[in-house]
Enzyme design. Sequence first.
Site, mmCIF file in Angstrom:
data_model
loop_
_atom_site.group_PDB
_atom_site.id
_atom_site.type_symbol
_atom_site.label_atom_id
_atom_site.label_comp_id
_atom_site.label_asym_id
_atom_site.label_seq_id
_atom_site.Cartn_x
_atom_site.Cartn_y
_atom_site.Cartn_z
ATOM 1 C CG ASP A 1 28.312 -52.291 34.263
ATOM 2 O OD1 ASP A 1 27.256 -52.959 34.152
ATOM 3 O OD2 ASP A 1 28.800 -51.651 33.321
ATOM 4 C CB THR B 1 23.944 -49.968 29.720
ATOM 5 O OG1 THR B 1 23.708 -50.961 30.702
ATOM 6 C CG2 THR B 1 24.091 -48.602 30.375
HETATM 7 N N1 ASP Z 1 25.663 -53.490 32.233
HETATM 8 C C1 ASP Z 1 24.239 -53.584 32.485
HETATM 9 C C2 ASP Z 1 24.008 -54.259 33.800
HETATM 10 O O1 ASP Z 1 24.675 -55.229 34.111
HETATM 11 C C3 ASP Z 1 23.485 -54.282 31.422
HETATM 12 C C4 ASP Z 1 23.987 -54.089 30.014
HETATM 13 O O2 ASP Z 1 24.650 -53.115 29.716
HETATM 14 O O3 ASP Z 1 23.738 -54.943 29.162
HETATM 15 O O4 ASP Z 1 23.128 -53.849 34.518
#
Ligand code: ASP
Length: 316
Positions: free
Chosen positions: A182, A151
Amino acid sequence: MNWAIIATWRMALEGVSAASELLKSGGSASDAVETAVKMVEDYPLYKSVGYGGLPNENCEVELDAAFMDGDTFSIGAVGGIKDFKNPVSIARKLSLERFNIFLVGNGAEEYAHKNGFERKNMLTDRAKRIYEKRIEEIKNKNLSPYDGHDTVGIVCLDINKHMAVATSTSGLFMKKRGRVGDSPIPGSGFYVDSLIGGAAATGLGEDIMKGCLSYEAVRLMENDIHPQDVAEKVIYEFSSKLIKKRGKAGAMSIVCLNNKGEWGVGTNVEFSFIFANEKIEPKVYLAYPKGSSTIYTEATKEWLDSYLKRISAPLD
Ligand code: ASP
């Protein structure tokens, strides 16, 4: 007066560079984080955010994004939105509403359409090819379908002591249709209070949201703990808790910035991030866990070159 900006992953470098120019000339933290995240969303070779993001198991690109203003606590977020160019801008617009500030799926798309946001097919040929290859690999090698996610999360302080944060992601590659991570969830993927500081997380959303990591980080910064100690405490204490309760903890990283411009990162995996302030040009750093500390160094030229090579390597 000082300003500062910190962002998750190497992919934020160009965006943070543009945002730094804005901040130097007195621009606001809100404009800076939106500008930077939009640049990540628009770049087709960043395969975990916006255009070129990897699809869900039905080969649809469903995007999550959020925006928060640390002065007013205004929050806007979208989950599982398809076919719009800049989810972060839709999230920022939603943050101006009194009600209905977090919209998902069709509702988010209807809102974006009514408010004149640009439509775009967000599935690139390259992302589709990666999807097809993964389908074959899963069949042949019994691999976990969920590798490959990241993200962009950016926290910023401007010269007027205003703080803002924004996030954007395509979530887990091969996720189920409708899965939300999240990143658009306040307190989990992001949080900011201009009187204290802000944080943004990246990693396995299913685990990050169990600990509301970004809110926890801001709450700890309120006690005047340095952001580096906060970032490490949040990641390692929560990883240990998860291991005790559930036997395992997913990848988790966090970037923190307080309202004095002090910053920190914590991670339980190898993690790249970007930082800049009025004295330090935007640079890529690599962070690693070492016991219950996170150490980081500036990325070498070899690392930076091999990153660019990797993201643009031809696919067979
Ligand atoms: N946190 C993000 C999600 O679970 C993915 C990531 O940041 O790697 O959608």
